[in-house]
Design an enzyme around this catalytic site. Structure first.
Site, PDB file in Angstrom:
ATOM      1  N   ASN A 146       2.601  -6.469  -9.579  1.00 21.70           N
ATOM      2  CA  ASN A 146       1.198  -6.119 -10.182  1.00 21.70           C
ATOM      3  C   ASN A 146       1.509  -5.726 -11.647  1.00 21.70           C
ATOM      4  O   ASN A 146       2.673  -5.457 -11.908  1.00 21.70           O
ATOM      5  CB  ASN A 146       0.825  -4.747  -9.380  1.00 21.70           C
ATOM      6  CG  ASN A 146      -0.037  -5.247  -8.048  1.00 21.70           C
ATOM      7  OD1 ASN A 146      -0.976  -5.945  -8.194  1.00 21.70           O
ATOM      8  ND2 ASN A 146       0.095  -4.318  -6.992  1.00 21.70           N
ATOM      9  N   CYS A 168      -2.210 -11.373  -3.506  1.00 23.05           N
ATOM     10  CA  CYS A 168      -2.442  -9.972  -3.423  1.00 23.05           C
ATOM     11  C   CYS A 168      -2.444  -9.786  -1.822  1.00 23.05           C
ATOM     12  O   CYS A 168      -3.343 -10.613  -0.983  1.00 23.05           O
ATOM     13  CB  CYS A 168      -3.801  -9.597  -3.951  1.00 23.05           C
ATOM     14  SG  CYS A 168      -4.361  -8.133  -3.511  1.00 23.05           S
ATOM     15  N   ASP A 169      -2.021  -8.607  -1.153  1.00 19.86           N
ATOM     16  CA  ASP A 169      -2.336  -8.506   0.239  1.00 19.86           C
ATOM     17  C   ASP A 169      -3.557  -7.716   0.697  1.00 19.86           C
ATOM     18  O   ASP A 169      -3.741  -7.489   1.799  1.00 19.86           O
ATOM     19  CB  ASP A 169      -1.139  -7.892   0.758  1.00 19.86           C
ATOM     20  CG  ASP A 169      -0.896  -6.310   0.335  1.00 19.86           C
ATOM     21  OD1 ASP A 169      -1.648  -5.919  -0.332  1.00 19.86           O
ATOM     22  OD2 ASP A 169       0.158  -5.819   0.602  1.00 19.86           O
ATOM     23  N   TYR A 276     -10.943  -2.101  -4.038  1.00 20.08           N
ATOM     24  CA  TYR A 276     -10.768  -1.776  -5.297  1.00 20.08           C
ATOM     25  C   TYR A 276     -11.881  -1.463  -6.293  1.00 20.08           C
ATOM     26  O   TYR A 276     -11.708  -0.899  -7.288  1.00 20.08           O
ATOM     27  CB  TYR A 276      -9.477  -2.620  -6.130  1.00 20.08           C
ATOM     28  CG  TYR A 276      -8.275  -2.352  -5.598  1.00 20.08           C
ATOM     29  CD1 TYR A 276      -7.361  -1.472  -5.963  1.00 20.08           C
ATOM     30  CD2 TYR A 276      -7.609  -3.037  -4.548  1.00 20.08           C
ATOM     31  CE1 TYR A 276      -6.144  -0.974  -5.824  1.00 20.08           C
ATOM     32  CE2 TYR A 276      -6.185  -2.732  -4.232  1.00 20.08           C
ATOM     33  CZ  TYR A 276      -5.511  -1.918  -4.677  1.00 20.08           C
ATOM     34  OH  TYR A 276      -4.077  -1.242  -4.244  1.00 20.08           O
ATOM     35  N   ARG A 296      -1.523   8.987  -5.998  1.00 23.69           N
ATOM     36  CA  ARG A 296      -0.605   8.183  -4.903  1.00 23.69           C
ATOM     37  C   ARG A 296       0.567   8.026  -5.384  1.00 23.69           C
ATOM     38  O   ARG A 296       1.356   7.794  -4.323  1.00 23.69           O
ATOM     39  CB  ARG A 296      -1.618   6.819  -5.201  1.00 23.69           C
ATOM     40  CG  ARG A 296      -1.210   5.798  -4.106  1.00 23.69           C
ATOM     41  CD  ARG A 296      -1.424   6.186  -2.553  1.00 23.69           C
ATOM     42  NE  ARG A 296      -0.732   5.263  -1.684  1.00 23.69           N
ATOM     43  CZ  ARG A 296      -0.406   5.605  -0.592  1.00 23.69           C
ATOM     44  NH1 ARG A 296      -0.519   6.843  -0.043  1.00 23.69           N
ATOM     45  NH2 ARG A 296       0.367   4.554   0.152  1.00 23.69           N
TER      46      ARG A 296
END
Ligand code: NAD
Ligand code: G6P
Ligand code: MN
Length: 453
Positions: A146, A168-169, A276, A296
């Protein structure tokens, strides 16, 4: 057939290796190599990788662990990249600096994502050059590193011929959640349409065995006032403490984005937004419920990272590897599935981040977009779509130009262009705030960023 993992010390390495090993016949893999610049961290993770390959699954795949690019890439066919430049210490800065200025503090979105992008562009280019030099000529790099949208734009600009596919997962994790919410056992039966930029897109249809399930999903989200199955919830305001390595997307502050899915769909119910998008559509609210002293990054260091490295230490002491030390599942399966599609020319359908080239007719030809494609040995064959609506197109253009300016500014060393990128980002309320955040970030990133003049 050799597969190399860049970022061998990643917390995701054991899960990815397990997914590869479980699919070893389709992949015909004989050797897995781990490459990292942090030897100590990677050597620890290699202990559990060795256990997975040679104790748990008893396969005869050779394991090589190295910090030397030549050893890592020579004759490799696939390279799975997952580097985190600056590691969690810098992720913490990416999240906390913007929050100090009242802006969203997120790993890949807003100012944090831009800072992370500016650290990652050149190490990724260096990795591509090393791979070109040593790997098989028909190598594929499958990149998770990322922020994938900024990385993919930089690769397009600087190494347009590199055989790299950025992925991307998150859409997969969302589909996992759809399956859990609607009680669908085999999520592979779910087919969807999607468009967007990475971490900035929408599902336009979701079907199970040919039947629309976006309609029942909308109803589910509305009735539950959140897009999370009841099993994940302790009460309606916090997440249950499920097993340590259970669905990581349903832990800690992830709660807010699943709640946010409901909030967005109350206003704009037609499409299912990527989680997102909350950071751009509810930027004020996401700042308000963030804890500027515990983000986070802290959650991950105190859970996924701690759990893995303490589990390895206990294994080294006792010879017993407890379950729940590492996560395995969709994240690794997705990248292994993609490699299988490329290797065996299956033409299976995947979402990929790729140059638009007309797939979304009202987005620029050279935008890096995230869209469905059929994947075979020559790479993704992208599916053309209809023009996208004005609301989504407007949001995407703002974000796209922001990312393009950032990459340009980074390559040229231009303070003005990078400041324009920060100013253009939808999470930033004013030019002066953009400048204040950027100036703090220049100091924090002095060991990583190119000099801006
Ligand atoms: P982590 O910090 O545990 O692992 C990253 C590893 O990369 C570290 O061991 C670090 O030493 C190594 N590294 C840093 N710079 C490097 C370089 N120049 N060359 C080689 N290795 C380098 O991080 P993590 O949480 O496990 O995440 C790993 C990466 O995967 C991150 O980039 C994260 O954002 C990404 N990720 C992406 C997706 C996606 O949807 N695309 C999903 C999950 C994770
Ligand atoms: C999702 C995204 C990734 C991101 C990750 C962060 O999977 O698709 O791009 O890196 O979430 O998860 P974390 O558990 O590290 O916060
Ligand atoms: Mn992602």
């Amino acid at each position: 057939m050799i597969i190399t993992l860049i970022g061998g010390g990643s917390t995701f390495t054991p899960g990815i290796v397990k997914s590869i090993a479980l699919r070893r016949e389709e992949l015909d893999v004989t050797e897995i190599r781990l490459f990292d610049i942090d030897k100590e961290r990677q050597d620890k993770v290699a202990v559990v990788v060795d256990w997975i390959l040679h104790k748990e699954l008893e396969c005869d795949i050779k394991l090589t662990v190295t910090t030397d690019p030549k050893t890592a890439y020579t004759d490799a066919s696939f390279i799975f990249a997952q580097m985190r430049v600056g590691k969690y210490a810098m992720r913490e800065q990416d999240e906390k600096i913007p929050l100090r200025h009242g802006c969203v503090g997120q790993e890949t979105c807003g100012c944090g994502g831009m800072a992370y992008g500016m650290r990652t562009i050149f190490p990724m280019i260096e990795a591509i050059d090393d791979v070109e030099k040593y790997a098989k000529p028909d190598y594929w790099i499958l990149n998770y590193s990322n922020p994938a949208s900024i990385v993919s734009e930089a690769c397009r600009r600087l190494r347009p011929n590199a055989r790299i596919i950025n992925i991307c997962d998150m859409p997969i994790a969302i589909i996992d959640m759809v399956a859990a919410a609607l009680g669908i056992e085999n999520k592979k039966e779910i087919v969807y349409d999607y468009f967007g930029l990475n971490h900035f897109g929408w599902f336009t249809s979701i079907e199970h065995n040919g039947k629309d399930i976006l309609t029942p999903l909308r109803k589910y989200i509305k009735e539950n006032e959140i897009f999370l199955p009841a099993a994940y919830l302790k009460s309606n305001s916090s997440l249950a403490k499920n097993s340590k390595t259970g669905n990581r997307h349903a832990k800690g502050s992830w709660y807010y984005v699943w709640k946010g899915e409901y909030e967005i769909m109350e206003n704009f119910p037609e499409m299912l937004p990527n989680t997102y998008l909350n950071y751009y559509l509810q930027q004020k609210e996401f700042v308000e419920h963030s804890d500027p002293d515990y983000t986070r990054a802290n959650e991950v260091m105190d859970s996924r990272e701690k759990n893995l490295f303490e589990g390895i230490d206990r294994y080294l002491e006792t010879g017993e590897l407890e379950k729940d030390v590492f996560y395995a599942g969709s994240h690794g399966d997705w990248i292994a599935d993609l490699a299988i599609a490329l290797k065996n020319d299956t033409k299976a359908r995947f979402l990929v981040i790729t140059e638009n080239k007309g797939a979304l007719p009202n987005m620029p030809h050279d935008a890096m977009v995230e869209v469905p494609a059929y994947v075979g040995k020559n790479g993704p064959e992208v599916i053309a779509q209809n023009p996208i609506p004005l609301f989504q197109q407007g949001l995407m253009m703002q974000q796209l130009n922001c990312e393009k300016l950032l990459v340009e500014g980074c390559i040229e060393g231009s303070y003005e262009k990078v400041l324009q990128a920060f100013t253009l980002n939808k999470t930033v309320p004013s030019m002066n705030v953009a400048k204040a955040v950027l100036d703090d970030m220049i100091v924090a990133n002095k060991d990583y960023w190119p000099e801006l003049k």
